[in-house]
Design an enzyme around this catalytic site. Structure first.
Site, mmCIF file in Angstrom:
data_model
loop_
_atom_site.group_PDB
_atom_site.id
_atom_site.type_symbol
_atom_site.label_atom_id
_atom_site.label_comp_id
_atom_site.label_asym_id
_atom_site.label_seq_id
_atom_site.Cartn_x
_atom_site.Cartn_y
_atom_site.Cartn_z
ATOM 1 N N ASN A 87 53.340 45.839 37.530
ATOM 2 C CA ASN A 87 52.778 45.762 36.343
ATOM 3 C C ASN A 87 52.001 45.967 35.379
ATOM 4 O O ASN A 87 51.112 45.693 35.812
ATOM 5 C CB ASN A 87 53.543 43.896 36.706
ATOM 6 C CG ASN A 87 53.410 43.482 34.828
ATOM 7 O OD1 ASN A 87 53.029 44.017 34.098
ATOM 8 N ND2 ASN A 87 52.619 42.018 34.902
ATOM 9 N N TRP A 88 52.359 47.157 35.034
ATOM 10 C CA TRP A 88 51.136 47.575 34.236
ATOM 11 C C TRP A 88 50.507 47.496 32.973
ATOM 12 O O TRP A 88 49.397 47.338 32.218
ATOM 13 C CB TRP A 88 51.532 49.289 33.480
ATOM 14 C CG TRP A 88 51.974 50.239 34.508
ATOM 15 C CD1 TRP A 88 52.304 50.174 36.602
ATOM 16 C CD2 TRP A 88 52.500 52.080 33.613
ATOM 17 N NE1 TRP A 88 52.816 51.490 36.519
ATOM 18 C CE2 TRP A 88 52.842 52.510 35.255
ATOM 19 C CE3 TRP A 88 52.602 52.047 33.029
ATOM 20 C CZ2 TRP A 88 53.205 53.183 35.461
ATOM 21 C CZ3 TRP A 88 53.383 53.688 32.891
ATOM 22 C CH2 TRP A 88 53.625 53.977 33.866
ATOM 23 N N LYS A 89 51.373 45.426 32.800
ATOM 24 C CA LYS A 89 50.492 44.872 31.537
ATOM 25 C C LYS A 89 50.515 45.944 30.594
ATOM 26 O O LYS A 89 51.368 46.829 30.196
ATOM 27 C CB LYS A 89 49.205 43.839 32.537
ATOM 28 C CG LYS A 89 50.058 43.381 33.447
ATOM 29 C CD LYS A 89 48.378 42.553 33.308
ATOM 30 C CE LYS A 89 49.189 41.539 35.007
ATOM 31 N NZ LYS A 89 48.148 40.770 35.084
ATOM 32 N N HIS A 133 55.908 35.447 33.046
ATOM 33 C CA HIS A 133 54.456 35.886 33.598
ATOM 34 C C HIS A 133 54.025 34.845 33.602
ATOM 35 O O HIS A 133 53.832 34.390 31.879
ATOM 36 C CB HIS A 133 54.150 37.482 33.301
ATOM 37 C CG HIS A 133 53.376 37.180 33.792
ATOM 38 N ND1 HIS A 133 51.620 37.294 33.742
ATOM 39 C CD2 HIS A 133 53.406 38.424 35.166
ATOM 40 C CE1 HIS A 133 51.015 38.201 34.725
ATOM 41 N NE2 HIS A 133 51.335 38.562 35.305
ATOM 42 N N GLU A 185 50.720 34.754 31.809
ATOM 43 C CA GLU A 185 50.690 35.682 30.670
ATOM 44 C C GLU A 185 51.050 35.321 29.604
ATOM 45 O O GLU A 185 50.825 34.828 28.880
ATOM 46 C CB GLU A 185 49.934 36.725 30.680
ATOM 47 C CG GLU A 185 48.354 37.270 31.897
ATOM 48 C CD GLU A 185 48.033 38.352 32.605
ATOM 49 O OE1 GLU A 185 47.933 38.276 32.925
ATOM 50 O OE2 GLU A 185 49.529 39.494 31.887
ATOM 51 N N GLU A 194 53.503 33.406 41.807
ATOM 52 C CA GLU A 194 52.209 34.522 41.011
ATOM 53 C C GLU A 194 51.592 32.829 40.861
ATOM 54 O O GLU A 194 51.349 32.475 39.390
ATOM 55 C CB GLU A 194 52.179 35.001 40.384
ATOM 56 C CG GLU A 194 53.026 34.632 38.421
ATOM 57 C CD GLU A 194 53.226 34.689 37.602
ATOM 58 O OE1 GLU A 194 52.614 36.173 37.402
ATOM 59 O OE2 GLU A 194 53.351 34.309 36.188
ATOM 60 N N GLY A 223 44.039 38.901 39.006
ATOM 61 C CA GLY A 223 43.081 39.263 37.633
ATOM 62 C C GLY A 223 41.705 38.678 37.831
ATOM 63 O O GLY A 223 40.501 38.479 37.205
ATOM 64 N N SER A 268 47.618 39.130 42.741
ATOM 65 C CA SER A 268 46.323 39.748 43.125
ATOM 66 C C SER A 268 46.802 40.417 44.394
ATOM 67 O O SER A 268 45.429 41.067 45.892
ATOM 68 C CB SER A 268 45.376 39.156 43.790
ATOM 69 O OG SER A 268 44.312 39.165 41.998
ATOM 70 N N GLY A 327 49.454 44.300 40.021
ATOM 71 C CA GLY A 327 48.758 44.416 38.749
ATOM 72 C C GLY A 327 48.309 45.509 38.830
ATOM 73 O O GLY A 327 48.617 46.536 39.109
ATOM 74 N N GLY A 328 46.894 45.605 38.407
ATOM 75 C CA GLY A 328 46.055 46.158 38.881
ATOM 76 C C GLY A 328 46.453 47.460 39.913
ATOM 77 O O GLY A 328 45.637 48.685 40.058
#
Length: 247
Positions: A9-11, A94, A96, A165, A171, A209, A230-231
């Site tokens: 997930n590049w966000k 998600h 967010e 999640e 994050g 994460s 994610g990251g």
């Protein structure tokens, strides 16, 4: 045994040059992966990523989808639009989106329904906040979130992907222990088994994460069928390490 899925997930990250370099590195580093792989990219980059991924082992995914089919919904992206670009997965619900855009369980269920009807696999996200975990409400929260999706999509619930999640681990650098993750995945699996005889077909991803350092231990747990990354999905070496761990 269910083939695992690693979905990046590049966000809200990326750029034309950076996307090209990242995908080139990922594709050149994959040698017939033993798991399914996807990257969920920002919608403006579908046109760039589609041809880059068209002949390879990495599926294209979206980070959201509208609950509406078409019409006067400025800024929304329909499932038909996703299909035009060969999108195979769409993240829905998600944390967010729930936190910053006020998405509730009913809306998330509707988005999953729309994705399924349009031939796109929804990655349905569920998870608790730190306050909810500390109040021992984890099971209550994730079951409520998934129940809304099951209620609206019961006849085809085995076609979804679920992603657990824990909001407190996204994050933040914190990660649920393998045992904590396993326990919640077990709860979700039991809920799916009560809803469909095909519950084992549903992949349940861990999305808190997961990184190159902890992926192998998490992916070795029962009912952890992959990761929503994610990251670490923005760093080709890390993403490739996670993919290798899923084998």
């Amino acid at each position: 045994m269910t083939k695992k899925l690693i979905a990046g997930n590049w966000k809200m990250n990326g750029g034309l040059a950076a996307n090209q370099a990242l995908l080139n590195s990922i594709l050149s580093g994959l040698r017939g992966p033993a798991c399914d792989v996807a990257v969920c990219v920002p919608a403006p980059y579908f046109a760039q990523c589609q041809p880059l991924l068209a002949q390879g082992p990495v599926a294209l995914g979206a980070q959201d989808v509208s609950a509406h089919e078409t019409g006067a919904y400025t800024g929304e992206v329909s499932v038909a639009m996703l299909k035009d670009f060969g999108v195979r997965y769409a993240i829905v619900g998600h944390s967010e989106r729930r936190q910053y855009h006020g998405e509730n369980d009913a809306l998330v269920a509707s988005k999953a329904q729309r994705a399924l009807a349009g031939g796109v696999t929804p990655i349905v996200c569920v998870g608790e906040t730190l306050a909810e975990r500390e109040a021992n409400r984890t099971e209550e929260v994730v079951k409520r979130q998934l129940a809304a999706v099951i209620h609206l999509n019961g006849h085809c619930i085995s076609e979804i992907v679920v992603a657990y999640e824990p909001v407190w681990a996204i994050g933040t650098g914190k990660t649920a222990t393998p045992e904590q993750a396993r326990d919640v995945h077990g709860v979700l699996r039991a809920q799916l088994k009560a809803a469909t005889p095909h519950a084992q077909r549903v992949k349940i991803l861990y999305g808190g994460s997961m990184n190159a350092g902890n992926a192998a231990q998490l992916l070795a747990q029962p009912d952890i069928d992959g990761g929503l990354i994610g990251g670490a999905s923005l760093k080709a070496p890390d993403f490739l390490t996670i993919i290798a761990s899923a084998a």
